[in-house]
Design an enzyme around this catalytic site. Structure first.
Site, PDB file in Angstrom:
ATOM      1  N   GLU A 174      71.483  12.219  47.092  1.00 52.20           N
ATOM      2  CA  GLU A 174      72.132  13.081  46.103  1.00 52.20           C
ATOM      3  C   GLU A 174      73.592  13.337  46.448  1.00 52.20           C
ATOM      4  OE1 GLU A 174      68.204  15.459  44.439  1.00 52.20           O
ATOM      5  OE2 GLU A 174      69.414  16.425  45.995  1.00 52.20           O
ATOM      6  N   ASP A 305      58.495  25.119  56.734  1.00 54.83           N
ATOM      7  CA  ASP A 305      58.943  23.987  57.543  1.00 54.83           C
ATOM      8  C   ASP A 305      58.545  24.108  59.006  1.00 54.83           C
ATOM      9  OD1 ASP A 305      60.080  23.070  55.253  1.00 54.83           O
ATOM     10  OD2 ASP A 305      62.168  23.205  55.923  1.00 54.83           O
TER      11      ASP A 305
END
Length: 434
Positions: A174, A305
């Site tokens: 991206e 995470d």
């Protein structure tokens, strides 16, 4: 910390990311006392950090005050601090502003950039995990162009406008697409006295394909989009060092560049104090069972995470993304209430809703459980999902209006050097610690 004493069970949450916020929301007005600790007073929508780094959005549009999230919650408190250690024996967290006891502790500290032990790469490259880091990247990119205008040395000028992104995951892809669009539509207007055609955008991937966590179809589509935008993709190449000027790799390939953005991996953001048997080496994640309980502890949990819930389907734990974090946070909120009420807890099962990445204007790839598609429709799906996921109506509105404006005008008006990222000398950079 001036937290009122309470007859209710105290749940301390370390971290205001996707998992921590989801958990706090689930505990809204339950019969518990909740204390949320974070080193920032805002929640960051990390999937759009790359747009801050490339001037597409301002930082405030992807951040949301944590206190505003919890301001209508009963017996929920926030403290701005950095947690230094967990005293598991005395059930306390030790922070910069004091100690705090807990009945239940939830570690939701998220992840940080993984340099795989290479200190020189860590010292000389740029990471993009926080808003301050994204602002540093934005300033450095623009400062490099300003310096390129001034230098008469061709090699130095080429190095200043040569950008290398290490890591072909969603963040690297991206960011590469956003830089390519800046080159195509913006930079040639801003710097007419520079030959912008010489600007290089190099994406280095150690594996045999980019977006290797997505389908091969999406990977191929993304590579085609990037190549058409002028991005050079280097596969099966591993970066071995970067001294601030030259990248060396595991082959004869080298790059002369003033800007390296490292998106090649992440690891857990650990807090000291847990038994070593509870930790996963190298990736620094915390081992948890199917209820997100930390292995070896009954009243300490980890979500997001930082948590590694190993199973047959996910032998190395769930992917370190927003979806698993939010789902774990929500379920743990229910399970903590059940635990306090002496009811059986529900085991976590990850509902993979799919993954996606955008490459630029009208270009995106989307993997759903049964469908894989790319192009304009995928780009609209990507925009809708990200707008819907932002916290706060104002942020949604601001981001939407920015996207509409940028689309119509082919512009990114956020290319401002608000916080300079100064260089002591050519290729030597300094910045405030993040």
């Amino acid at each position: 910390m001036n937290i009122p004493n309470s007859t209710l069970h105290r749940i301390v949450i370390i971290g205001g990311g996707f998992a921590g916020i989801a958990l706090a929301k689930k505990l809204k007005n339950k019969k518990v006392q909740v204390v949320l600790l974070d080193k920032h007073n805002y929640h960051t929508f990390q999937p759009l950090l790359y747009q801050v780094a490339t001037g597409g959005l301002e930082a405030g549009s992807i951040a949301y005050p944590i206190r505003k999230v919890i301001q209508e919650y009963d017996d929920v408190y926030f403290r701005l601090t950095n947690v230094q250690e967990i005293d598991t024996k005395n059930q306390k967290v030790i922070t910069e502003i004091g100690e705090l006891s807990y009945d239940y502790l939830v570690i939701a500290t998220g992840s940080k950039t993984n340099y795989f032990g290479n200190k020189e790469i860590e010292r000389n490259s740029m990471a993009m995990k926080t808003i301050p880091q994204s602002l540093n990247i934005r300033s450095l990119i623009l400062e490099n162009f300003e310096q390129a205008v001034l230098t008469t040395d061709v090699a130095d000028q080429n190095s200043l406008i040569n950008f290398v992104l290490v890591g072909g995951g969603p963040t690297g892809v991206e960011l590469a697409g956003a830089l390519a669009e800046m080159k195509k539509a913006i930079l040639q207007k801003d710097y007419p006295d520079l030959d912008i055609a010489k600007m290089q955008i190099n994406l280095i991937q150690s594996g045999d394909r980019i977006l290797n966590t997505m389908s091969e179809k999406s990977s191929q589509a993304a590579e085609k989009f990037l190549t058409n935008l002028g991005v050079k993709i280097w596969k099966n190449v591993r970066v071995t060092n970067y001294d601030g000027r030259t990248i060396t790799t595991n082959s004869d390939l080298t790059f002369e560049t003033a800007t390296v953005i490292w998106t090649a991996g992440v690891q857990g953001a650990l807090v000291a104090g847990l038994d070593g048997k509870s930790l996963v080496e190298k990736v620094e994640r915390i081992r948890v069972n199917e209820f997100n309980q930390v292995i070896g502890y009954e009243n300490i949990f980890a979500v997001g995470d930082i948590a590694s819930m190993e199973s047959e389907t996910y032998p190395q734990g769930h992917p370190m993304m927003a979806q698993p974090a939010m789902q774990q946070g929500e379920l743990l909120g229910e399970n903590l209430v059940k635990l306090i009420e002496n009811k059986p807890m529900e085991a976590f099962e990850y509902n993979d809703k799919g993954s996606m990445a955008t490459i630029g204007r009208n270009k995106a790839v989307v993997d759903l459980p049964k469908y894989h598609f790319s192009g304009v429709f995928a780009w609209f799906v990507w925009m809708f999902v990200h707008l819907f996921s932002l916290i706060g109506f104002k942020n949604k509105a601001v981001v939407f209006l920015n996207w509409v404006y940028n689309y119509i005008r082919f512009d990114r008006e956020g290319r401002l050097i608000i916080r300079p990222y100064k260089k002591k000398s050519f290729m030597t950079f300094t910045s405030d610690e993040v």
